[in-house]
Design an enzyme around this catalytic site. Structure first.
Site, PDB file in Angstrom:
ATOM      1  N   GLY A 116       5.470  -5.280   9.165  1.00 39.18           N
ATOM      2  CA  GLY A 116       4.906  -5.880   7.951  1.00 39.18           C
ATOM      3  C   GLY A 116       5.228  -5.073   6.708  1.00 39.18           C
ATOM      4  O   GLY A 116       5.450  -3.868   6.764  1.00 39.18           O
ATOM      5  N   ARG A 165      -0.159  -5.537   0.044  1.00 40.96           N
ATOM      6  CA  ARG A 165      -1.369  -5.196  -0.707  1.00 40.96           C
ATOM      7  C   ARG A 165      -1.477  -3.705  -1.033  1.00 40.96           C
ATOM      8  O   ARG A 165      -2.333  -3.291  -1.793  1.00 40.96           O
ATOM      9  CB  ARG A 165      -2.609  -5.655   0.073  1.00 40.96           C
ATOM     10  CG  ARG A 165      -2.839  -7.147  -0.040  1.00 40.96           C
ATOM     11  CD  ARG A 165      -3.909  -7.628   0.918  1.00 40.96           C
ATOM     12  NE  ARG A 165      -3.407  -7.715   2.283  1.00 40.96           N
ATOM     13  CZ  ARG A 165      -4.178  -7.908   3.352  1.00 40.96           C
ATOM     14  NH1 ARG A 165      -5.487  -7.994   3.208  1.00 40.96           N
ATOM     15  NH2 ARG A 165      -3.639  -7.990   4.551  1.00 40.96           N
ATOM     16  N   LYS A 183       4.037   0.620   4.070  1.00 36.77           N
ATOM     17  CA  LYS A 183       2.634   0.929   4.343  1.00 36.77           C
ATOM     18  C   LYS A 183       2.461   2.011   5.407  1.00 36.77           C
ATOM     19  O   LYS A 183       1.696   2.960   5.218  1.00 36.77           O
ATOM     20  CB  LYS A 183       1.913  -0.350   4.780  1.00 36.77           C
ATOM     21  CG  LYS A 183       0.491  -0.106   5.235  1.00 36.77           C
ATOM     22  CD  LYS A 183      -0.300  -1.387   5.342  1.00 36.77           C
ATOM     23  CE  LYS A 183      -0.136  -2.039   6.689  1.00 36.77           C
ATOM     24  NZ  LYS A 183      -1.006  -3.231   6.812  1.00 36.77           N
ATOM     25  N   GLN A 226      12.895  -6.249  13.546  1.00 36.43           N
ATOM     26  CA  GLN A 226      12.529  -7.663  13.424  1.00 36.43           C
ATOM     27  C   GLN A 226      13.071  -8.132  12.075  1.00 36.43           C
ATOM     28  O   GLN A 226      12.556  -7.749  11.027  1.00 36.43           O
ATOM     29  CB  GLN A 226      11.003  -7.820  13.485  1.00 36.43           C
ATOM     30  CG  GLN A 226      10.555  -9.268  13.491  1.00 36.43           C
ATOM     31  CD  GLN A 226       9.044  -9.421  13.284  1.00 36.43           C
ATOM     32  OE1 GLN A 226       8.372  -8.528  12.769  1.00 36.43           O
ATOM     33  NE2 GLN A 226       8.506 -10.556  13.689  1.00 36.43           N
ATOM     34  N   ASN A 266     -11.054 -10.072  17.285  1.00 36.28           N
ATOM     35  CA  ASN A 266      -9.886  -9.538  17.988  1.00 36.28           C
ATOM     36  C   ASN A 266      -9.410  -8.288  17.263  1.00 36.28           C
ATOM     37  O   ASN A 266      -9.039  -8.329  16.101  1.00 36.28           O
ATOM     38  CB  ASN A 266      -8.788 -10.610  17.966  1.00 36.28           C
ATOM     39  CG  ASN A 266      -7.460 -10.071  18.441  1.00 36.28           C
ATOM     40  OD1 ASN A 266      -7.407  -9.096  19.191  1.00 36.28           O
ATOM     41  ND2 ASN A 266      -6.391 -10.703  18.002  1.00 36.28           N
ATOM     42  N   ASN A 313      -4.970  -2.059   4.953  1.00 39.95           N
ATOM     43  CA  ASN A 313      -4.174  -3.080   4.276  1.00 39.95           C
ATOM     44  C   ASN A 313      -3.980  -2.783   2.800  1.00 39.95           C
ATOM     45  O   ASN A 313      -3.062  -3.276   2.180  1.00 39.95           O
ATOM     46  CB  ASN A 313      -4.829  -4.455   4.421  1.00 39.95           C
ATOM     47  CG  ASN A 313      -4.825  -4.903   5.873  1.00 39.95           C
ATOM     48  OD1 ASN A 313      -3.824  -4.767   6.567  1.00 39.95           O
ATOM     49  ND2 ASN A 313      -5.956  -5.390   6.334  1.00 39.95           N
ATOM     50  N   ARG A 317       3.811  32.307  -1.463  1.00 39.17           N
ATOM     51  CA  ARG A 317       4.808  31.250  -1.267  1.00 39.17           C
ATOM     52  C   ARG A 317       5.654  31.536  -0.028  1.00 39.17           C
ATOM     53  O   ARG A 317       5.453  32.510   0.672  1.00 39.17           O
ATOM     54  CB  ARG A 317       5.669  31.126  -2.522  1.00 39.17           C
ATOM     55  CG  ARG A 317       4.866  30.610  -3.725  1.00 39.17           C
ATOM     56  CD  ARG A 317       5.642  30.771  -4.989  1.00 39.17           C
ATOM     57  NE  ARG A 317       6.966  30.181  -4.892  1.00 39.17           N
ATOM     58  CZ  ARG A 317       8.022  30.586  -5.587  1.00 39.17           C
ATOM     59  NH1 ARG A 317       7.903  31.577  -6.455  1.00 39.17           N
ATOM     60  NH2 ARG A 317       9.183  30.013  -5.420  1.00 39.17           N
ATOM     61  N   ASN A 359      13.809  39.961  -9.744  1.00 41.79           N
ATOM     62  CA  ASN A 359      14.687  39.736  -8.581  1.00 41.79           C
ATOM     63  C   ASN A 359      15.843  38.814  -8.883  1.00 41.79           C
ATOM     64  O   ASN A 359      16.762  38.686  -8.092  1.00 41.79           O
ATOM     65  CB  ASN A 359      13.860  39.169  -7.417  1.00 41.79           C
ATOM     66  CG  ASN A 359      13.172  37.859  -7.769  1.00 41.79           C
ATOM     67  OD1 ASN A 359      12.838  37.615  -8.933  1.00 41.79           O
ATOM     68  ND2 ASN A 359      12.966  37.024  -6.783  1.00 41.79           N
ATOM     69  N   TYR A 360      15.869  38.185 -10.044  1.00 42.34           N
ATOM     70  CA  TYR A 360      16.843  37.136 -10.316  1.00 42.34           C
ATOM     71  C   TYR A 360      17.634  37.496 -11.563  1.00 42.34           C
ATOM     72  O   TYR A 360      17.054  37.754 -12.632  1.00 42.34           O
ATOM     73  CB  TYR A 360      16.069  35.826 -10.513  1.00 42.34           C
ATOM     74  CG  TYR A 360      16.918  34.600 -10.680  1.00 42.34           C
ATOM     75  CD1 TYR A 360      17.934  34.299  -9.773  1.00 42.34           C
ATOM     76  CD2 TYR A 360      16.685  33.706 -11.730  1.00 42.34           C
ATOM     77  CE1 TYR A 360      18.701  33.152  -9.918  1.00 42.34           C
ATOM     78  CE2 TYR A 360      17.445  32.562 -11.885  1.00 42.34           C
ATOM     79  CZ  TYR A 360      18.449  32.288 -10.970  1.00 42.34           C
ATOM     80  OH  TYR A 360      19.207  31.152 -11.117  1.00 42.34           O
TER      81      TYR A 360
HETATM   82  C1  UD1 Z   1      -3.833  -9.890  13.663  1.00 41.90           C
HETATM   83  C2  UD1 Z   1      -4.385 -10.891  14.688  1.00 41.90           C
HETATM   84  C3  UD1 Z   1      -5.874 -11.072  14.461  1.00 41.90           C
HETATM   85  C4  UD1 Z   1      -6.564  -9.730  14.574  1.00 41.90           C
HETATM   86  C5  UD1 Z   1      -5.953  -8.739  13.587  1.00 41.90           C
HETATM   87  C6  UD1 Z   1      -6.509  -7.365  13.833  1.00 41.90           C
HETATM   88  C7  UD1 Z   1      -2.485 -12.390  15.042  1.00 41.90           C
HETATM   89  C8  UD1 Z   1      -1.922 -13.728  14.798  1.00 41.90           C
HETATM   90  N1  UD1 Z   1      -3.691 -12.145  14.529  1.00 41.90           N
HETATM   91  O1  UD1 Z   1      -4.035 -10.525  12.385  1.00 41.90           O
HETATM   92  O2  UD1 Z   1      -6.407 -11.974  15.443  1.00 41.90           O
HETATM   93  O3  UD1 Z   1      -7.944  -9.899  14.313  1.00 41.90           O
HETATM   94  O4  UD1 Z   1      -4.528  -8.660  13.796  1.00 41.90           O
HETATM   95  O5  UD1 Z   1      -5.974  -6.488  12.906  1.00 41.90           O
HETATM   96  O6  UD1 Z   1      -1.860 -11.587  15.708  1.00 41.90           O
HETATM   97  N2  UD1 Z   1       3.632  -7.634  12.233  1.00 41.90           N
HETATM   98  C9  UD1 Z   1       4.958  -7.535  12.535  1.00 41.90           C
HETATM   99  N3  UD1 Z   1       5.745  -8.620  12.390  1.00 41.90           N
HETATM  100  C10 UD1 Z   1       5.271  -9.818  11.967  1.00 41.90           C
HETATM  101  C11 UD1 Z   1       3.898  -9.909  11.640  1.00 41.90           C
HETATM  102  C12 UD1 Z   1       3.096  -8.798  11.796  1.00 41.90           C
HETATM  103  O7  UD1 Z   1       5.425  -6.472  12.938  1.00 41.90           O
HETATM  104  O8  UD1 Z   1       6.064 -10.761  11.868  1.00 41.90           O
HETATM  105  C13 UD1 Z   1       2.778  -6.428  12.396  1.00 41.90           C
HETATM  106  C14 UD1 Z   1       2.146  -5.958  11.116  1.00 41.90           C
HETATM  107  O9  UD1 Z   1       2.960  -4.992  10.481  1.00 41.90           O
HETATM  108  C15 UD1 Z   1       0.849  -5.347  11.607  1.00 41.90           C
HETATM  109  C16 UD1 Z   1       0.515  -6.160  12.851  1.00 41.90           C
HETATM  110  O10 UD1 Z   1       1.720  -6.780  13.249  1.00 41.90           O
HETATM  111  O11 UD1 Z   1       1.020  -3.981  11.988  1.00 41.90           O
HETATM  112  C17 UD1 Z   1      -0.566  -7.174  12.616  1.00 41.90           C
HETATM  113  O12 UD1 Z   1      -0.100  -8.108  11.662  1.00 41.90           O
HETATM  114  P1  UD1 Z   1      -1.006  -8.681  10.519  1.00 41.90           P
HETATM  115  O13 UD1 Z   1      -0.222  -9.615   9.699  1.00 41.90           O
HETATM  116  O14 UD1 Z   1      -1.725  -7.584   9.846  1.00 41.90           O
HETATM  117  O15 UD1 Z   1      -2.009  -9.546  11.405  1.00 41.90           O
HETATM  118  P2  UD1 Z   1      -3.434  -9.992  10.979  1.00 41.90           P
HETATM  119  O16 UD1 Z   1      -3.303 -11.156  10.105  1.00 41.90           O
HETATM  120  O17 UD1 Z   1      -4.209  -8.842  10.523  1.00 41.90           O
HETATM  121 CA    CA Z   2      -3.837  -6.606   9.647  1.00 43.80          CA
END
Ligand code: UD1
Ligand code: CA
Length: 450
Positions: free
Chosen positions: A11, A15, A22, A72, A169, A226, A331, A384-385
Site C-alpha cells: 500500500g 494518509r 509508510k 505487486q 478482523n 494509517n 562523537r 587537527n585540520y
Molecule cells: C483489511 C481487511 C479488514 C481488516 C483490516 C485490519 C481486507 C479486504 N480487509 O482492511 O477486514 O479489518 O485489514 O487492518 O483485507 N495491501 C497490499 N496490496 C493491496 C492492498 C493492500 O499489499 O493491493 C496491504 C496494505 O499495504 C496493508 C494491508 O495490505 O499493509 C492491508 O490493506 P488495507 O488497505 O490497509 O486494508 P484495510 O482496508 O485496512
Molecule cells: Ca489498514
C-alpha cells in the site's frame, strides 16, 4: 509443520502524506516494517516474504536481504497481494501466516496463537479477531449461532446492523497452504474493484469448512498505522512496553513518559534513567549508571558507575566510572577509559582518553591519543585540520596542559611535560619540560617528582 509468513506492505499509505513509503517511517529509530518482520521471523524461524509495491526499490534497500520480496504491480486488494507470494513460497510449506507491515505492536506470542489454532483446525483457515470500542475502518466478524465464523464484512459494504458488531478482523491469518493457493483465484472482484482476502472466509464456509477465530487478548497490539496520529500512538505504546520491560528488570526510570529507549538497547541493573533521555540504536548501558536528564546516547557503549548529564554521546565507548556533562558531546570514535572526567562544553571525536584523564571546561579533542592522568586545561584545542587533512595529536601520561593550550597537529607532547596558559604548540615537546608562549618553547626542565 512448516509455516512461512507473508507480510503485506504494497500500500501507498496515502494518509501519511509523505514522500517516504509508510512502512519505512521510523518508530523509536527503526523502520516500522522491521517490527512486523521480526515478529514473523520469531514465530516461523524463516525468511518472511514481503509484498511490496509503492516505492518498492526504496523499501528493499532500507530493509535489506533478510526478506524475500515480491512485487505487486497493481494494488488490486489484499487477496491479490497474497497471491503474488505463491511463486516464491518454499514447496515444503504447510501453513501460510499473513500479517501486515503497518502493525508494529503485534507480539510473536499472538502470531503463535493463530498458528496453533490453525494447526488444530480441520478447516482451512484461522484468523485473529479483536473487540474494539471504536472499530474505525475494520472489517466486522459475522458469527453463526454456534459461534463459528460465517463471514467478514468490510465496513464500506456493511449494513447498519453489521456495523454495530464490535468484533473486528485484525487482518492476521493462518491458512493451509494448498487450500490457499487453490482458493485465491475464486475470489470475485468487489464493488470497490479489489480482491478481498477476507472473502476466503465466505468461500470456506460455503464449502462447509470451519474457520477458527482467535480473540486477541490486548487490542493495543493491533494499532494499525494509517496516518501520523496513529504513528505517534504506536510509538507511545511501544515506548511504554519497552520502558516497562526495563523497569521490571531492575532499571529505575524516573519519568517513563519522557524516556525513549530503542528496541535494541541493553541496560544493566540499578541504572537510573532521568527524563528527556533517548537511548537509541545498539546502545549498551552497564550497571549502576545515571543517564540524563536531557541526554541522547546513540550506538554507544556506556560502562558501569557512569554519570552522564545533558549530553550527546554517539558511536563512542565510555568505560566504567566516567562522568560527563552537562553539555558535552562525544562523537564517532571517542573512547574514554576508566574514570575519565569530562565537564561542560567539551567535544571529543576519534580520540582515546586514558584512565583518569580530566577535561573539565570547553575543549575540543579530535584525532588524538591521550595517555593516563592527563590534565586538559580549560579551552584546550587540538587544531587537527589544516584545511585539507586531519592530523594526529599524541599526549603521553601525566601531561599537564595549561588553560587555552592550542596543539597544532601533527604534534606530540612527551610524558610528564607541562604547558603554560595560552601556549601554542607547533613542535613536539620533550618529556618533563615546561613550555610556554607563542610558539611554545622550553623554559625549564621539570623534576619528576613535581
Ligand atoms: C483489511 C481487511 C479488514 C481488516 C483490516 C485490519 C481486507 C479486504 N480487509 O482492511 O477486514 O479489518 O485489514 O487492518 O483485507 N495491501 C497490499 N496490496 C493491496 C492492498 C493492500 O499489499 O493491493 C496491504 C496494505 O499495504 C496493508 C494491508 O495490505 O499493509 C492491508 O490493506 P488495507 O488497505 O490497509 O486494508 P484495510 O482496508 O485496512
Ligand atoms: Ca489498514
Amino acid at each position: 509443520m512448516k509455516c512461512t509468513s507473508v507480510v503485506l506492505a504494497a500500500g501507498e499509505g496515502t494518509r501519511m502524506k509523505s514522500a517516504t513509503p509508510k512502512v519505512l517511517h521510523p518508530i523509536l529509530g527503526k523502520p516500522m516494517a522491521e517490527y512486523a518482520l521480526n515478529a514473523a521471523r520469531a514465530v516461523t524461524g524463516g525468511k518472511p516474504i514481503m509484498v511490496v509495491g509503492y516505492k518498492a526499490d526504496e523499501v528493499r534497500s532500507v530493509l535489506g536481504d533478510g526478506v524475500t520480496y515480491v512485487h505487486q504491480k497493481e494494488r488490486l486488494g489484499t487477496g491479490h497481494a497474497v497471491q503474488q507470494a505463491e511463486n516464491v513460497m518454499p514447496e515444503t510449506t504447510d501453513l501460510v501466516l499473513v500479517t501486515n507491515a503497518d502493525m508494529p505492536l503485534v507480539q510473536p506470542q499472538t502470531l503463535a496463537n493463530i498458528i496453533e489454532a490453525q494447526s488444530a483446525n480441520e478447516g482451512p483457515m484461522s484468523m485473529l479477531t479483536v473487540d474494539l470500542e471504536d472499530p474505525r475502518g475494520f472489517g466486522r466478524v459475522v458469527r453463526d449461532e454456534d459461534e463459528s465464523v460465517r463471514a467478514i464484512v468490510e465496513e464500506v459494504d456493511a449494513s447498519q446492523e453489521e456495523r454495530k458488531i464490535k468484533e473486528c478482523n485484525a487482518g492476521m491469518y493462518c491458512f493451509q497452504a494448498e487450500w490457499l493457493w487453490s482458493s485465491l483465484p475464486k475470489i470475485d472482484l468487489s464493488p470497490k474493484g479489489e480482491y478481498y482476502l477476507t472473502d476466503l472466509v465466505g468461500i470456506a464456509v460455503a464449502e462447509g469448512q470451519k474457520v477458527k477465530a482467535v480473540l486477541a487478548e490486548d487490542p493495543e497490539e493491533l494499532i494499525g498505522v494509517n496516518n501520523r496520529v496513529h504513528l505517534a500512538e504506536a510509538a507511545k505504546a511501544l515506548r511504554k512496553r519497552i520502558n516497562r520491560k526495563w523497569m521490571l528488570s531492575g532499571v529505575t526510570i524516573t519519568h517513563p513518559e519522557l524516556t525513549y529507549i530503542g528496541p535494541e538497547v541493553e541496560i544493566g541493573r540499578d541504572t537510573v534513567i532521568e527524563p528527556n533521555t533517548r537511548l537509541q540504536g545498539k546502545t549498551v548501558v552497564g550497571r549502576n549508571s545515571i543517564i540524563g536528564p536531557q541526554t541522547t546516547v546513540r550506538d554507544a557503549q556506556i560502562g558501569n558507575h557512569c554519570e552522564i548529564e545533558s549530553s550527546t554521546i554517539e558511536d563512542a565507548i565510555v568505560e566504567d566510572g566516567v562522568d560527563i556533562g552537562p553539555y558535552s558531546h562525544l562523537r564517532r570514535g571517542a573512547h574514554l577509559a576508566r574514570g575519565v572526567h569530562i565537564g561542560n562544553y567539551c567535544e571529543v571525536k576519534e580520540a582515546f582518553l586514558g584512565q583518569g584523564t580530566k577535561m573539565g571546561h570547553f575543549s575540543y579533542i579530535g584525532n588524538a591519543e591521550i595517555g593516563k592522568e592527563v590534565n586538559i586545561g580549560a579551552g584546550t584545542i587540538t587544531c587537527n585540520y589544516d584545511g585539507k587533512k586531519k592530523h594526529l595529536t599524541r599526549i603521553h601520561d601525566h601531561v599537564f596542559l595549561g588553560s587555552d593550550t592550542l596543539l597544532i597537529a601533527p604534534v606530540e607532547v612527551g610524558k610528564g611535560a607541562r604547558t603554560g596558559a595560552g601556549a601554542v604548540v607547533n613542535k613536539d615537546i620533550a618529556p618533563y619540560s615546561l613550555n610556554v608562549g607563542v610558539p611554545a618553547r622550553v623554559i625549564r626542565k621539570i623534576h619528576r617528582s613535581d
